[in-house]
Enzyme design. Structure first.
Site, mmCIF file in Angstrom:
data_model
loop_
_atom_site.group_PDB
_atom_site.id
_atom_site.type_symbol
_atom_site.label_atom_id
_atom_site.label_comp_id
_atom_site.label_asym_id
_atom_site.label_seq_id
_atom_site.Cartn_x
_atom_site.Cartn_y
_atom_site.Cartn_z
ATOM 1 C CE LYS A 102 -4.515 0.488 -0.116
ATOM 2 N NZ LYS A 102 -5.438 -0.395 -0.847
ATOM 3 C CB THR A 186 -14.450 -2.362 -5.548
ATOM 4 O OG1 THR A 186 -13.085 -2.252 -5.937
ATOM 5 C CG2 THR A 186 -14.525 -2.596 -4.049
#
Length: 413
Positions: A102, A186
């Site tokens: 990340k 998503t």
């Protein structure tokens, strides 16, 4: 409790059940690499500002690191470590050949001009390039980043190495090596998990009611697809400014257009204005938290009436709230499963870029649905086998796969 500490607590529950040796458990808790960069950016008025950026690689035992980059004024190392940690288990649960990573920059992108944002993006990506590459670490969009910024990242990397490298990031514009179906991915994954949960609980989706907290990309597509493809009635939606409620169901397509044109949902004429947190108390079958972390805590968990919660974002439920919801037998579809559609289609994009061969939208949707359905089934079966909640079951599957890779590869040197 910090976000990373919260992530570790969920991990520890699964490890205790699995009986993993503590030295291996400790290895899996710690990130592989953490990079902090402070870099200058030339502003439009000629001044120079220094910004702080992060990139964390948590684990790469199963393949290159994978994870988004966010721009947010409150981004910090603890948050990025937690998000990288979750990505390891998300990619493993979906059985993708990736590890977890990340990144983020501590900035309010709304305070920057388009040229300043582009300069910041180029400098940040150049600073973290020592960790980045299509076989090393593949970033993607996250909070406040988008396909245009991914195009800038791809160009920056390509200019620095001297040739175009499409596979260095995912979430790019479709006409620049991006994948069809990425924008909705998503939300589509959330929809599939909602459908499978309803089947397990005997809830007819055409009669089910839904409340959505957060109306960015994930919330929009989750609501739209649950409504259009499952027939669910979306009765409440909120964003950071407020909410809107209609017991007869909101027109989601019109609400999306209203949000895009006005930047908020509570002024939508097709419903009654409510507070932004009122969605948690709605008498609905399904609740989709799709905003930021720690939305559901021990202070409001007991007010939730939903039978199913599908976590559209990472970490929306604190461990204390999780215990309350489990005791009340609310089916919580964990983040590493519910919102894994995004990274799964990112994987499809990476594969397409490496092969220079692109798939149809139908192929993307069909393959994503098959993988999400299989992952839900495996998680549900594991939950029943061990007598645990879906979150713990998902971690058991994911940790087992990473542990297998580590033990088969061995400890270098």
């Amino acid at each position: 409790m910090g976000l990373f500490e919260m992530a570790i607590s969920n991990f520890n529950r699964a490890v205790a059940i699995m009986g993993i040796d503590e030295e291996y458990a400790e290895m899996l808790r710690r990130p592989k690499r953490c990079l902090i960069v402070d870099f200058p950016v030339l502003m439009d008025d000629g001044s120079v500002k220094v910004f702080t950026g992060y990139r964390v690689q948590h684990n790469t035992a199963r393949g290159p690191a994978k994870g988004g980059i966010r721009y947010h004024p409150e981004t910090n190392l603890d948050e990025v470590k937690a998000l990288a940690f979750w990505m390891t288990w998300k990619t493993s649960l979906m059985d993708l050949p990736f590890g977890g990573a990340k990144g983020g920059v501590r900035v309010d992108p709304k305070s920057l001009s388009e040229k300043e944002l582009r300069r910041l993006s180029r400098r940040y990506f150049s600073e973290i390039q020592i960790m980045i590459g299509p076989q090393h670490d593949i970033p993607a969009p996250d909070v406040n980043t988008n396909p245009d910024i991914m195009a800038v990242y791809m160009d920056t990397y390509s200019m620095n190495i001297g040739h175009t490298e499409l596979g260095v990031v995912t979430g790019k514009p479709v006409r620049l090596g991006g994948s069809k179906g990425r924008e909705e991915a998503t939300g589509r994954g959330v929809m599939v998990t909602v459908r499978e949960a309803c089947r397990e609980l005997g809830i007819e989706t055409s009669k089910a009611t839904v409340a959505v907290q957060g109306f960015g990309n994930v919330g929009m597509y989750s609501a739209l697809l649950c409504n259009h493809e499952l027939g669910c009635k979306i009765i409440a939606v909120s964003d950071s400014k407020g909410g809107i409620f209609n017991p007869n169901g909101l027109n989601i397509q019109e609400l999306i257009e209203h949000k895009k044109s006005t930047g908020k949902v509570d002024s939508f004429p097709g419903g009654e204005r409510i507070g932004k947190d009122d969605v948690f108390e709605m008498d609905v079958d399904i609740l989709i938290p799709a905003a930021l972390e720690n939305a559901i805590t021990e202070d409001n968990a007991h007010k939730i009436k939903a039978k199913i919660i599908s976590e559209g974002v990472n970490g929306p439920i604190t461990p204390e709230a999780d215990k309350i919801l489990n005791q009340r037998r609310v089916m919580v579809i964990p983040d590493i499963l519910a919102n894994a559609g995004g990274v799964t289609v990112s994987y499809f994009e990476w594969v397409q870029d490496l092969q220079a061969f692109f798939w149809s939208l139908e192929q993307i949707r069909e393959t994503l649905e098959s993988m999400m359905t299989e992952a839900f089934k495996e998680t549900l079966d594991t939950a029943k086998k061990y007598g645990v909640d879906l979150r713990t079951a998902a971690y058991i599957i994911a940790i087992d796969r990473v542990m297998y890779a580590i033990k088969k590869r061995g400890i270098y040197p």
